[in-house]
Design an enzyme around this catalytic site. Structure first.
Site, PDB file in Angstrom:
ATOM      1  N   THR A  21      25.188 -33.979 -38.146  1.00  0.00           N
ATOM      2  CA  THR A  21      24.954 -34.618 -39.441  1.00  0.00           C
ATOM      3  C   THR A  21      25.989 -35.713 -39.712  1.00  0.00           C
ATOM      4  O   THR A  21      25.994 -36.320 -40.783  1.00  0.00           O
ATOM      5  CB  THR A  21      25.030 -33.575 -40.594  1.00  0.00           C
ATOM      6  OG1 THR A  21      26.293 -32.906 -40.478  1.00  0.00           O
ATOM      7  CG2 THR A  21      23.912 -32.565 -40.516  1.00  0.00           C
ATOM      8  N   GLY A  22      26.856 -35.955 -38.747  1.00  0.00           N
ATOM      9  CA  GLY A  22      27.970 -36.890 -38.977  1.00  0.00           C
ATOM     10  C   GLY A  22      27.575 -38.351 -38.867  1.00  0.00           C
ATOM     11  O   GLY A  22      26.461 -38.711 -38.466  1.00  0.00           O
ATOM     12  N   LEU A  24      28.806 -40.771 -36.874  1.00  0.00           N
ATOM     13  CA  LEU A  24      28.597 -41.323 -35.526  1.00  0.00           C
ATOM     14  C   LEU A  24      27.167 -41.032 -35.056  1.00  0.00           C
ATOM     15  O   LEU A  24      26.482 -41.893 -34.501  1.00  0.00           O
ATOM     16  CB  LEU A  24      29.619 -40.715 -34.552  1.00  0.00           C
ATOM     17  CG  LEU A  24      29.477 -41.178 -33.112  1.00  0.00           C
ATOM     18  CD1 LEU A  24      29.840 -42.650 -32.973  1.00  0.00           C
ATOM     19  CD2 LEU A  24      30.354 -40.345 -32.172  1.00  0.00           C
ATOM     20  N   ARG A  53      26.935 -27.928 -39.420  1.00  0.00           N
ATOM     21  CA  ARG A  53      27.293 -26.745 -40.193  1.00  0.00           C
ATOM     22  C   ARG A  53      26.437 -26.604 -41.453  1.00  0.00           C
ATOM     23  O   ARG A  53      26.352 -25.547 -42.031  1.00  0.00           O
ATOM     24  CB  ARG A  53      28.789 -26.786 -40.526  1.00  0.00           C
ATOM     25  CG  ARG A  53      29.601 -26.444 -39.286  1.00  0.00           C
ATOM     26  CD  ARG A  53      31.091 -26.543 -39.484  1.00  0.00           C
ATOM     27  NE  ARG A  53      31.562 -27.913 -39.366  1.00  0.00           N
ATOM     28  CZ  ARG A  53      32.840 -28.247 -39.308  1.00  0.00           C
ATOM     29  NH1 ARG A  53      33.778 -27.314 -39.364  1.00  0.00           N
ATOM     30  NH2 ARG A  53      33.198 -29.511 -39.195  1.00  0.00           N
ATOM     31  N   LYS A 194      29.935 -51.812 -23.374  1.00  0.00           N
ATOM     32  CA  LYS A 194      29.548 -53.134 -23.907  1.00  0.00           C
ATOM     33  C   LYS A 194      29.146 -54.053 -22.759  1.00  0.00           C
ATOM     34  O   LYS A 194      29.807 -54.078 -21.716  1.00  0.00           O
ATOM     35  CB  LYS A 194      30.715 -53.747 -24.694  1.00  0.00           C
ATOM     36  CG  LYS A 194      30.989 -53.017 -26.004  1.00  0.00           C
ATOM     37  CD  LYS A 194      31.982 -53.748 -26.867  1.00  0.00           C
ATOM     38  CE  LYS A 194      32.390 -52.908 -28.057  1.00  0.00           C
ATOM     39  NZ  LYS A 194      31.596 -53.117 -29.251  1.00  0.00           N
ATOM     40  N   ASP A 247      44.764 -46.460 -31.798  1.00  0.00           N
ATOM     41  CA  ASP A 247      43.356 -46.686 -32.128  1.00  0.00           C
ATOM     42  C   ASP A 247      42.716 -47.709 -31.189  1.00  0.00           C
ATOM     43  O   ASP A 247      41.550 -47.575 -30.833  1.00  0.00           O
ATOM     44  CB  ASP A 247      43.255 -47.183 -33.581  1.00  0.00           C
ATOM     45  CG  ASP A 247      41.821 -47.240 -34.066  1.00  0.00           C
ATOM     46  OD1 ASP A 247      41.099 -46.243 -33.869  1.00  0.00           O
ATOM     47  OD2 ASP A 247      41.413 -48.269 -34.628  1.00  0.00           O
ATOM     48  N   HIS A 252      40.711 -49.140 -25.747  1.00  0.00           N
ATOM     49  CA  HIS A 252      39.838 -50.299 -25.515  1.00  0.00           C
ATOM     50  C   HIS A 252      40.569 -51.465 -24.846  1.00  0.00           C
ATOM     51  O   HIS A 252      40.067 -52.070 -23.897  1.00  0.00           O
ATOM     52  CB  HIS A 252      39.236 -50.793 -26.827  1.00  0.00           C
ATOM     53  CG  HIS A 252      38.590 -49.710 -27.645  1.00  0.00           C
ATOM     54  ND1 HIS A 252      37.901 -48.665 -27.084  1.00  0.00           N
ATOM     55  CD2 HIS A 252      38.517 -49.517 -28.989  1.00  0.00           C
ATOM     56  CE1 HIS A 252      37.438 -47.882 -28.055  1.00  0.00           C
ATOM     57  NE2 HIS A 252      37.811 -48.376 -29.202  1.00  0.00           N
TER      58      HIS A 252
HETATM   59  C1  BG6 Z   1      37.036 -47.724 -32.634  1.00  0.00           C
HETATM   60  C2  BG6 Z   1      38.226 -47.740 -33.550  1.00  0.00           C
HETATM   61  O1  BG6 Z   1      37.314 -46.998 -31.461  1.00  0.00           O
HETATM   62  O2  BG6 Z   1      36.707 -49.051 -32.282  1.00  0.00           O
HETATM   63  C3  BG6 Z   1      37.954 -48.588 -34.778  1.00  0.00           C
HETATM   64  O3  BG6 Z   1      38.538 -46.414 -33.942  1.00  0.00           O
HETATM   65  C4  BG6 Z   1      37.510 -49.958 -34.368  1.00  0.00           C
HETATM   66  O4  BG6 Z   1      39.090 -48.665 -35.615  1.00  0.00           O
HETATM   67  C5  BG6 Z   1      36.362 -49.860 -33.386  1.00  0.00           C
HETATM   68  O5  BG6 Z   1      37.083 -50.626 -35.543  1.00  0.00           O
HETATM   69  C6  BG6 Z   1      35.987 -51.214 -32.850  1.00  0.00           C
HETATM   70  O6  BG6 Z   1      34.795 -51.084 -32.136  1.00  0.00           O
HETATM   71  P1  BG6 Z   1      33.723 -52.254 -32.115  1.00  0.00           P
HETATM   72  O7  BG6 Z   1      32.659 -51.765 -31.199  1.00  0.00           O
HETATM   73  O8  BG6 Z   1      33.284 -52.458 -33.521  1.00  0.00           O
HETATM   74  O9  BG6 Z   1      34.475 -53.429 -31.591  1.00  0.00           O
END
Ligand code: BG6
Length: 512
Positions: A21-22, A24, A53, A194, A247, A252
């Site tokens: 239900t989140g 994501l 839940r 991506k 983060d 990334h």
């Molecule tokens: C997420 C981070 O992993 O990637 C976010 O937690 C960030 O803070 C996001 O905004 C960026 O992803 P994208 O696909 O929008 O570039």
């Protein structure tokens, strides 16, 4: 296509999403699954079991799913496809943290489903839950024989963040490896799904133009940029614990760096690619752990203004400490200390609440001596290769050529490939690619444990540097280009940040 892919496509699929239900699930996973099913990339023998839940029945879950898919799908929806798709969805209420016995019930239910409708199915668990729940869920899946160690048909996809530092990442990994073999674990970094990031290997290894030049003899520097206009939004509590280093940088940005700098793998099989990425990450020069700021700029956004609208400072965001020292911006001069890259700085910058949202890699080539000696060539820019990941997807190559006319006048020209325009923006989203690859059993788009280990080691070497910079937080206005110190850092190296706007955007593309 890789070995076994054709057979793998024939498998039935039981996908079990924890966190059904989140946010994501509703924003990314359901739309991704809808596209995969509509395009027949997944078997029609697919059941998607969304575990949450909250009490809810299948029908009300399907109604919510319809709304989210219509809202977040990249193409809009086709009603007939949508109705077909939601028929594959099931909802299962389960207290997956508080009630261990609920796993036994899930097991009986899955076994029955498999026996009656989906024999020989791939079981793909997706953990779209808070990170503290990753380890207990994996343990319980294992203990209850929902996911058998060594069974290649039983797989688990785990979202980021994978740990909050090297130590917690190790401990999470230990729990996971007690329960599962590495080949059953799909650690997600959605940037690897991506399109233009997947394209890096194609561009590097598919063009005789680039690969021979891809080293310190011909490349002056590389710039990796990932900026966002969004601030911490409603994720203040999480962001306070992570900041830009955990983060974005640890995952990334370092993933992009490893793909750009790695050696050519022996083949494109997952382990071969990941072996080379690990070697690049191992070669990253660490920063001295205390106090030394050379090559690092940290920032935090203050108040700002955008189109007449007041923007809140980071310290004013919900659940953020009013005297927080969490960085929301980083600019970095990194070095990959190996034979290929010795002496080539790799500049990285990323931040929240900046003037634009852009993810881009710029490779700046060295200037030819003629550029210095021919008077007509004075002031000509270096050749640049720009890989734009988002918002537009494309490739841009900046070269120098003669301007038409009698005089021998040089000018900068651009060779531009707009993938967004060529495919009308109709390219799969990252989660589509990731789910599909995990279903097919191909882990090249996922991070292996040793990649994470070296990424965390690098992140930790920066964590305690620059305490003095943090004393001056906030040090950039919301909606601005970021701290002035980032420009100073690169200027002192005799270089500049490239600010390239590709001529084409997804909606409006005039090829110049
Ligand atoms: C997420 C981070 O992993 O990637 C976010 O937690 C960030 O803070 C996001 O905004 C960026 O992803 P994208 O696909 O929008 O570039």
């Amino acid at each position: 296509m890789y070995q076994g892919e054709e057979q793998a496509k024939e498998n039935a699929l039981l996908m079990i999403i924890f966190g059904g239900t989140g946010d994501l699930t509703h924003r990314k996973l359901l739309p991704a699954l809808y596209h995969l099913m509509s395009e027949k990339s997944l078997s029609q023998e697919t059941s998607i079991i969304c575990v949450g839940r909250r009490p809810m029945d299948d029908e009300s879950y399907r109604a919510d799913a319809r709304t989210s898919i219509a809202k977040f799908s990249r193409t809009g929806v086709d009603e007939a496809h949508l109705s077909d798709f939601v028929a594959h969805l099931r909802y299962r209420q389960m207290a997956f943290i508080d009630d261990q016995s609920s796993y036994g019930d899930l097991r009986s239910w899955l076994e029955e489903e498999e026996r009656l409708y989906r024999p020989g199915a791939v079981r793909l668990y997706f953990l779209a839950v808070a990170p503290e729940h990753f380890a207990p869920i994996v343990q319980r899946l294992h203990n209850n024989h929902l996911c058998d160690r060594g069974d290649p048909m039983h797989r688990v996809m785990i979202e980021k963040p994978f740990g909050s530092n090297l130590q917690t990442a190790r401990s999470l990994n230990n729990t996971i490896t007690e329960a599962l073999e590495e080949k059953q674990v799909y650690r997600i970094d959605h940037y690897l799904g991506k399109e233009m990031i997947r394209n890096i290997m194609a561009i590097r290894f598919g063009n005789s133009l680039f690969e021979p030049l891809w080293n310190h003899n011909y490349i002056d520097n590389i710039q990796i940029t990932s900026t966002e206009t969004l601030g911490a939004e409603n994720r203040g509590a999480y962001y306070e614990q992570s900041g830009i280093l955990k983060d974005m940088l640890q995952n990334h940005l370092l993933q992009m760096l490893s793909l750009i700098t790695m050696e050519p793998p022996v083949d494109l099989m997952p382990e071969s690619v990941r072996d080379e990425k690990v070697k690049a990450l191992r070669s990253l020069r660490l920063f001295p752990s205390e106090g030394e700021c050379d090559g690092i700029v940290l920032g935090q956004y203050g108040q700002g203004e955008e189109g007449g609208k007041q923007l809140r400072a980071y310290r004013e965001e919900e659940a953020v400490d009013p005297v927080s020292l969490t960085p929301t911006y980083i600019a970095l001069r990194a070095h990959v200390d190996n034979f290929r890259w010795g002496g080539v700085p790799i500049y990285i910058r990323a931040g929240k609440r900046l003037d634009r949202s852009l993810t881009q890699i710029v490779v700046e080539f060295k200037r030819l001596p003629g550029i210095n000696y021919y008077k007509e060539f004075e002031g000509l820019p270096a050749n640049l290769l720009v890989i734009e990941v988002q918002p537009a997807e494309g490739l841009y190559f900046q070269i120098n050529a003669k301007r038409p006319g009698n005089a021998f006048q040089m000018e900068r020209v651009e060779l531009n490939y707009s993938q967004s325009a060529r495919y009308h923006g109709n390219v799969p989203e990252a989660y589509e690619q990731l789910i599909l690859e995990a279903f097919l059993g191909n882990s090249s788009l996922f991070t292996r444990w040793d990649e994470l280990e070296y990424s965390w080691r690098f992140e930790e070497s920066i964590e305690n540097t620059c305490p003095k910079q943090r004393q001056h937080f906030p040090n950039y206005a919301g909606g601005s280009r970021g701290p002035e110190a980032a420009d100073r850092m690169i200027r002192e190296d005799g270089r500049r940040w490239w600010e390239i706007e590709l001529p084409c955007s997804a909606s409006d593309c005039k090829i110049k």
